[in-house]
Design a protein around this motif. Structure first.
Motif, PDB file in Angstrom:
ATOM      1  N   GLY A 185       4.729 -12.363  13.881  1.00 13.59           N
ATOM      2  CA  GLY A 185       5.562 -12.675  15.033  1.00 13.59           C
ATOM      3  C   GLY A 185       6.910 -11.985  15.066  1.00 13.59           C
ATOM      4  N   CYS A 186       7.239 -11.204  14.030  1.00 13.21           N
ATOM      5  CA  CYS A 186       8.574 -10.586  13.970  1.00 13.21           C
ATOM      6  C   CYS A 186       8.526  -9.066  13.992  1.00 13.21           C
ATOM      7  CB  CYS A 186       9.315 -11.055  12.711  1.00 13.21           C
ATOM      8  SG  CYS A 186       9.638 -12.826  12.690  1.00 13.21           S
ATOM      9  N   GLY A 187       7.354  -8.489  14.177  1.00 11.20           N
ATOM     10  CA  GLY A 187       7.278  -7.045  14.255  1.00 11.20           C
ATOM     11  C   GLY A 187       7.432  -6.381  12.906  1.00 11.20           C
ATOM     12  N   GLU A 188       7.917  -5.143  12.930  1.00 13.27           N
ATOM     13  CA  GLU A 188       8.006  -4.305  11.737  1.00 13.27           C
ATOM     14  C   GLU A 188       9.411  -3.756  11.578  1.00 13.27           C
ATOM     15  OE1 GLU A 188       6.177   0.027  10.565  1.00 13.27           O
ATOM     16  OE2 GLU A 188       4.768  -1.527  11.232  1.00 13.27           O
ATOM     17  N   LEU A 189       9.922  -3.773  10.354  1.00 11.52           N
ATOM     18  CA  LEU A 189      11.262  -3.278  10.048  1.00 11.52           C
ATOM     19  C   LEU A 189      11.149  -2.188   8.993  1.00 11.52           C
ATOM     20  CD1 LEU A 189      14.375  -3.450  10.221  1.00 11.52           C
ATOM     21  CD2 LEU A 189      14.281  -5.182   8.414  1.00 11.52           C
ATOM     22  N   LEU A 190      11.560  -0.947   9.348  1.00  2.00           N
ATOM     23  CA  LEU A 190      11.496   0.162   8.405  1.00  2.00           C
ATOM     24  C   LEU A 190      12.556  -0.017   7.328  1.00  2.00           C
ATOM     25  CD1 LEU A 190      10.219   2.928   7.710  1.00  2.00           C
ATOM     26  CD2 LEU A 190      12.062   3.986   9.053  1.00  2.00           C
ATOM     27  N   VAL A 191      12.133   0.113   6.067  1.00  5.49           N
ATOM     28  CA  VAL A 191      13.048  -0.001   4.936  1.00  5.49           C
ATOM     29  C   VAL A 191      13.587   1.356   4.529  1.00  5.49           C
ATOM     30  CG1 VAL A 191      13.231  -0.680   2.507  1.00  5.49           C
ATOM     31  CG2 VAL A 191      11.921  -2.096   4.094  1.00  5.49           C
ATOM     32  N   GLY A 192      12.732   2.359   4.507  1.00  2.00           N
ATOM     33  CA  GLY A 192      13.138   3.697   4.105  1.00  2.00           C
ATOM     34  C   GLY A 192      11.922   4.535   3.783  1.00  2.00           C
TER      35      GLY A 192
END
Length: 404
Positions: free
Chosen positions: A119-126
């Motif tokens: 439910g929160c999508g995707e967050l690129l870390v690096g």
């Protein structure tokens, strides 16, 4: 769905017993791979592929998608995670505390790392521009990866989650190509990796606080010695080495000069034994710690074997239908639990009690090589925090490898 214990097998022959476990029926509708359990046992993650009936070519896959399991509630359950497209083979997922999942993908000449949450999508870390990147087993409070740099032949140990700031942090580098990865303590400070250098593979210990590398396994000068499992409470180490002339499972004691032993009980013709988990809480008693091993024979039949280093035999158990690879969870004060996903049974954890208690053994140690490892200090008072240090220990030759 019920979390239930599975009874003991009565067959004497390991191969015959495992062959009897083959089940008939329709193939599973979902294939799962890379099943990994978080350090605290609350969550797990894997890659799931929906399989649909095909034509004459057999079942057809519907693409790999990340999946998160919740294990801390009364009943385990799985949910799919968001993704822009199906994942490629070789993608890794790692469950974190709090329910997020770290994913590593190969994209052209780099490896991207991102955080997923339902439910929160995707967050690129690096991204890491290394030729080969592998996520390490879960550690408390952080996540790490090995990144091999072909130019210079060295491997970086990267903190990819839980850093003080945003992004990725290079913790230290180790000469050579490093694979594997086993945590030697519960604080996430001492890491064992299998280092390939000068044509030989040896397990070494890396101290992530000091950046020092110390020999861990040196059974013979030219043997390949890989660490498979470590249990920090008892100091028990499970390894695979060809020092005896063939690749065999052996055991040793962390921080001890006791020799490596290669028990005949762990030599089962026709079966591949893979350590899954070891019983925690056996403080400084490696002979008493029960080890769970996955036994597999050609054709896919598998079973569970329970073994104590202080005994000379295996205790066979029926593995749960749909056991998800060589995965298992053994938390302090709890039973061994194996994850499964099998058709109408859904997903769950099968629970196993350790074998009945046994008398305190008197072990006669054979001559052989020692496990070179971080030195183990005297047992502290219950309220004290155990401190570890990495000390280089001298190599001892293998005078003669004999089964224990």
């Amino acid at each position: 769905m019920t979390v239930s214990a599975v009874g003991a097998m009565s067959a004497v022959s390991a191969v015959g017993a495992m062959s009897a476990l083959r089940t008939a029926g329709a193939p599973p509708t979902v294939r799962r791979s890379g099943f990994t359990i978080a350090a605290d046992g609350a969550y797990a993650a894997c890659l799931a592929e929906t399989v649909t009936p095909g034509g004459s070519g057999g079942p057809e896959g519907g693409g790999l998608l990340p999946e998160r399991w919740t294990l801390a509630g009364p009943e385990p359950y799985a949910v799919p995670l968001p993704g822009r497209q199906p994942e490629e083979p070789g993608t890794q997922v790692l469950p974190l505390a709090g329910g997020r999942v770290l994913i590593r993908r190969r994209v052209a000449d780099r490896h991207d790392l991102a955080l997923l949450h339902p439910g929160c999508g995707e967050l690129l870390v690096g991204s890491l521009p290394c030729g080969d990147v592998r996520l390490l087993p879960p550690a408390p409070g952080a996540a790490y990866a090995l990144g091999h740099e072909e130019h210079g032949d060295r491997t970086g140990i990267w903190r990819v989650h839980g850093t003080a700031g945003a992004g990725l942090e290079l913790v230290m580098t180790v000469p050579g190509r490093c694979t594997g990865g086993v945590w030697l303590d519960r604080a996430g400070r001492l890491l064992a990796v299998d280092r390939e250098l000068d044509g030989c593979t040896k397990a070494v210990a890396a101290d992530l606080h000091t950046g020092r590398v110390s020999p861990l396994l040196q059974i013979t000068a030219d043997s390949d010695d890989r660490l498979l499992l470590a249990e920090p409470d008892s100091g028990l180490l499970l390894l695979r080495s060809d020092a005896t002339g063939e690749a065999r499972l052996g055991w040793g004691v962390l921080g001890s000069r006791r020799p490596v032993r290669f028990p005949d009980a762990l030599r089962v013709p026709g079966a591949l034994l893979t350590p899954v988990a070891a019983q925690p809480g056996q403080i400084l008693m490696p002979e008493a710690s029960v080890v769970a091993l996955r036994a597999e024979v050609p054709g896919g039949a598998e079973s569970l074997a329970l073994w104590r280093p202080g005994e000379r035999r295996l205790h066979w158990r029926a593995s749960p239908p749909g056991w998800l690879g060589a995965a298992g969870m053994w938390l302090p004060g709890d039973e061994l639990r194996l994850p499964y996903a099998a058709g109408d049974r859904g997903c769950g954890l099968a629970a196993y009690d350790p074998p009945a208690s046994w008398p305190e053994p008197v072990l006669a140690l054979s001559e052989g090589a020692v496990v070179q490892a971080p030195a183990r200090p005297p047992a502290p008072a219950p309220s004290a925090r155990r401190e570890w240090c990495v000390l280089p220990l001298q190599q001892a030759p293998l005078a003669g490898a004999r089964a224990g």
